[in-house]
Design a protein around this motif. Structure first.
Motif, PDB file in Angstrom:
ATOM      1  N   GLY A   1      -6.335   2.411  -7.588  1.00  0.00           N
ATOM      2  CA  GLY A   1      -5.857   1.863  -6.323  1.00  0.00           C
ATOM      3  C   GLY A   1      -5.453   2.901  -5.310  1.00  0.00           C
ATOM      4  O   GLY A   1      -5.326   2.591  -4.122  1.00  0.00           O
ATOM      5  N   GLN A   2      -5.265   4.157  -5.732  1.00  0.00           N
ATOM      6  CA  GLN A   2      -4.922   5.201  -4.763  1.00  0.00           C
ATOM      7  C   GLN A   2      -6.094   5.531  -3.840  1.00  0.00           C
ATOM      8  O   GLN A   2      -5.896   6.084  -2.759  1.00  0.00           O
ATOM      9  CB  GLN A   2      -4.453   6.464  -5.482  1.00  0.00           C
ATOM     10  CG  GLN A   2      -5.501   7.152  -6.314  1.00  0.00           C
ATOM     11  CD  GLN A   2      -4.974   8.445  -6.937  1.00  0.00           C
ATOM     12  OE1 GLN A   2      -3.931   8.954  -6.561  1.00  0.00           O
ATOM     13  NE2 GLN A   2      -5.715   8.983  -7.889  1.00  0.00           N
TER      14      GLN A   2
ATOM     15  N   LEU B   1      -6.921  -2.529  -4.804  1.00  0.00           N
ATOM     16  CA  LEU B   1      -6.245  -2.558  -6.108  1.00  0.00           C
ATOM     17  C   LEU B   1      -4.928  -1.785  -6.093  1.00  0.00           C
ATOM     18  O   LEU B   1      -4.381  -1.480  -7.155  1.00  0.00           O
ATOM     19  CB  LEU B   1      -7.166  -1.983  -7.195  1.00  0.00           C
ATOM     20  CG  LEU B   1      -8.441  -2.781  -7.491  1.00  0.00           C
ATOM     21  CD1 LEU B   1      -9.268  -2.081  -8.569  1.00  0.00           C
ATOM     22  CD2 LEU B   1      -8.105  -4.202  -7.935  1.00  0.00           C
ATOM     23  N   LYS B   2      -4.405  -1.490  -4.918  1.00  0.00           N
ATOM     24  CA  LYS B   2      -3.191  -0.657  -4.861  1.00  0.00           C
ATOM     25  C   LYS B   2      -1.975  -1.347  -5.464  1.00  0.00           C
ATOM     26  O   LYS B   2      -1.019  -0.674  -5.880  1.00  0.00           O
ATOM     27  CB  LYS B   2      -2.901  -0.249  -3.418  1.00  0.00           C
ATOM     28  CG  LYS B   2      -2.582  -1.402  -2.487  1.00  0.00           C
ATOM     29  CD  LYS B   2      -2.416  -0.913  -1.052  1.00  0.00           C
ATOM     30  CE  LYS B   2      -2.126  -2.074  -0.113  1.00  0.00           C
ATOM     31  NZ  LYS B   2      -2.004  -1.629   1.290  1.00  0.00           N
ATOM     32  N   ASP B   3      -1.983  -2.686  -5.546  1.00  0.00           N
ATOM     33  CA  ASP B   3      -0.851  -3.400  -6.146  1.00  0.00           C
ATOM     34  C   ASP B   3      -0.751  -3.163  -7.650  1.00  0.00           C
ATOM     35  O   ASP B   3       0.278  -3.456  -8.261  1.00  0.00           O
ATOM     36  CB  ASP B   3      -0.956  -4.901  -5.879  1.00  0.00           C
ATOM     37  CG  ASP B   3      -0.745  -5.258  -4.408  1.00  0.00           C
ATOM     38  OD1 ASP B   3      -0.166  -4.432  -3.686  1.00  0.00           O
ATOM     39  OD2 ASP B   3      -1.182  -6.351  -3.991  1.00  0.00           O
TER      40      ASP B   3
ATOM     41  N   ALA C   1      -0.829   6.356 -10.943  1.00  0.00           N
ATOM     42  CA  ALA C   1      -1.399   7.264  -9.948  1.00  0.00           C
ATOM     43  C   ALA C   1      -0.268   8.045  -9.274  1.00  0.00           C
ATOM     44  O   ALA C   1       0.796   7.487  -8.980  1.00  0.00           O
ATOM     45  CB  ALA C   1      -2.199   6.496  -8.906  1.00  0.00           C
ATOM     46  N   PRO C   2      -0.468   9.337  -9.039  1.00  0.00           N
ATOM     47  CA  PRO C   2       0.597  10.135  -8.423  1.00  0.00           C
ATOM     48  C   PRO C   2       0.829   9.824  -6.954  1.00  0.00           C
ATOM     49  O   PRO C   2       1.852  10.211  -6.404  1.00  0.00           O
ATOM     50  CB  PRO C   2       0.095  11.578  -8.608  1.00  0.00           C
ATOM     51  CG  PRO C   2      -1.380  11.462  -8.747  1.00  0.00           C
ATOM     52  CD  PRO C   2      -1.635  10.156  -9.425  1.00  0.00           C
ATOM     53  N   ARG C   3      -0.105   9.126  -6.286  1.00  0.00           N
ATOM     54  CA  ARG C   3       0.047   8.840  -4.870  1.00  0.00           C
ATOM     55  C   ARG C   3      -0.079   7.354  -4.587  1.00  0.00           C
ATOM     56  O   ARG C   3      -0.955   6.695  -5.125  1.00  0.00           O
ATOM     57  CB  ARG C   3      -1.021   9.581  -4.062  1.00  0.00           C
ATOM     58  CG  ARG C   3      -0.836  11.091  -4.008  1.00  0.00           C
ATOM     59  CD  ARG C   3       0.504  11.464  -3.376  1.00  0.00           C
ATOM     60  NE  ARG C   3       0.622  12.895  -3.260  1.00  0.00           N
ATOM     61  CZ  ARG C   3       0.281  13.582  -2.186  1.00  0.00           C
ATOM     62  NH1 ARG C   3      -0.211  12.952  -1.144  1.00  0.00           N
ATOM     63  NH2 ARG C   3       0.429  14.889  -2.162  1.00  0.00           N
ATOM     64  N   ASP C   4       0.811   6.865  -3.740  1.00  0.00           N
ATOM     65  CA  ASP C   4       0.697   5.525  -3.186  1.00  0.00           C
ATOM     66  C   ASP C   4       0.097   5.681  -1.802  1.00  0.00           C
ATOM     67  O   ASP C   4       0.679   6.372  -0.943  1.00  0.00           O
ATOM     68  CB  ASP C   4       2.086   4.881  -3.097  1.00  0.00           C
ATOM     69  CG  ASP C   4       2.041   3.450  -2.581  1.00  0.00           C
ATOM     70  OD1 ASP C   4       1.068   3.119  -1.871  1.00  0.00           O
ATOM     71  OD2 ASP C   4       2.965   2.686  -2.869  1.00  0.00           O
TER      72      ASP C   4
END
Length: 378
Positions: A206-207, A212-214, A219-222
């Motif tokens: 998702g990053q 799919l970011k939810d 992942a180290p980054r939002d």
């Protein structure tokens, strides 16, 4: 009396060629995707002179897709590699350990392959978190070891081609069903490995694939976290720039007809908008709306030849990417901007205030911030 040492016994029927081949297919596919997309990333960041003018600026999401796929396939390979090694590690205890020169060479190639693969996945994963606990430069070493791994893999596949062909076509005794009393069967093992691959992919991809970011857990980054809702890798403070005073800023355009612009003069020029992603080598990316002055318009005013390259120089005094080069495809693309605004707002200093470069299909490290100079290359 001569003491004879018996080799250890491995009772599980899952340490068999068929299982190893099944997992090897997945691992091979992940490594192939990772290697090809890694090559694309490397040559976009460090193009040789003969390639620089042929790098495409379209599709605008090209680098975002290939680099996101590169990181996702590398992360997917992390559970696959130990699963593959588990299926074959009893062969380390085969006796005699070296049966011939050919067997010795095969074992050497496998040792290089395993060591290189572990190195690539470990260093690549740490790079996504921007943690570098080693004394060497990540990019050239990671690139060189990738070629070493591919060479060892090709040699290994060549040696094992007959066995792989047999197991692929299901003509091997290894295809026999596993009795229930001997533990989990092959399908259960493969389902577990597949579930692990799906889990690590879903919770990290998702990053770069923002729908799919939810599901981001590891992942180290939002992609939504950062100034103006966009992540940054290098802040203005870290670059030693700080906030540039409006009245002190000058953009120097060096070419056949050189000129200098103040910030007010830049703002007075025709402004254009472009929806473009920032896509970084660590795998994160996000699209944003940028507005500013077309680089092509500045080059035309400076009398630059149609196929000229352009050096973009930052106000930061040091750093590996304080200077980047635009090939003529990117330099003349109407979407390549010296951006003054991000999502309708004045740039935050961490995003390159007062002026930054934004161009389509280009690695984030080359989207130069705090631009102070454009130089038309001869």
């Amino acid at each position: 009396m001569k003491l004879r040492v018996s080799p250890p016994v491995f009772p599980s029927r899952l340490h068999d060629p068929r299982t190893a081949t099944s997992i090897g297919r997945w691992l091979g596919a992940a490594f192939a995707v990772c290697f090809v997309t890694g090559l694309i990333s490397h040559y976009l960041q460090h193009p040789p002179d003969w390639l620089a003018d042929d790098l495409p600026s379209r599709p605008v999401w090209g680098y975002r897709f290939t680099q996101g796929l590169h990181v996702a396939s590398g992360i997917a390979a992390i559970p696959l590699l130990p699963a593959k090694l588990w299926t074959v590690y009893p062969r380390l205890f085969a006796w005699p350990p070296l049966r011939s020169v050919t067997h010795a060479m095969e074992r050497l190639s496998v040792a290089v392959l395993v060591a290189g693969a572990v190195f690539e996945l470990a260093t690549g994963l740490l790079n996504t978190a921007q943690w570098y606990p080693w004394p060497f430069s990540f990019v050239p070493v990671h690139y060189a070891v990738a070629w070493l791994v591919v060479g060892a893999l090709v040699l290994h596949l060549a040696v094992k081609a007959p066995q792989i062909r047999a197991h692929w076509t299901r003509r091997s005794p290894g295809t026999l069903a596993l009795p229930a009393q001997e533990g989990p069967d092959r399908r259960s093992l493969l389902a577990s490995v597949g579930a692990a691959v799906g889990a690590v992919t879903l919770t990290t991809v998702g990053q770069s694939f923002t729908p799919l970011k939810d599901f981001l857990l590891f992942a180290p980054r939002d992609p939504d976290r950062g100034p103006q809702g966009l992540p940054v890798n290098r802040t203005a403070a870290a670059a030693g720039v700080g906030r540039v005073a409006d009245e002190e800023y000058r953009l120097v355009v060096a070419g056949p007809r050189p000129f200098t612009l103040t910030l007010d003069e830049l703002r007075a020029l025709p402004q254009h908008e472009a929806e473009l992603p920032i896509a970084c080598v660590e795998g994160w990316s996000k699209s944003a709306c940028w507005s500013g002055v077309r680089v092509a318009d500045l080059l035309e005013r400076a009398g630059a030849p149609a196929h000229a390259r352009v050096r973009v120089v930052s106000l930061q005094l040091k750093g590996g990417y304080r200077v980047s080069e635009l090939g003529h495809e990117h330099a003349r693309d109407p979407l390549t901007l010296l951006a003054l605004r991000l999502n309708g707002e004045e740039l935050d200093p961490d995003h390159g205030y007062p002026v930054r470069l934004i161009a389509p299909d280009r690695p984030g490290v080359l989207q130069t911030k705090w631009v102070g100079r454009l130089e038309v290359a001869a």
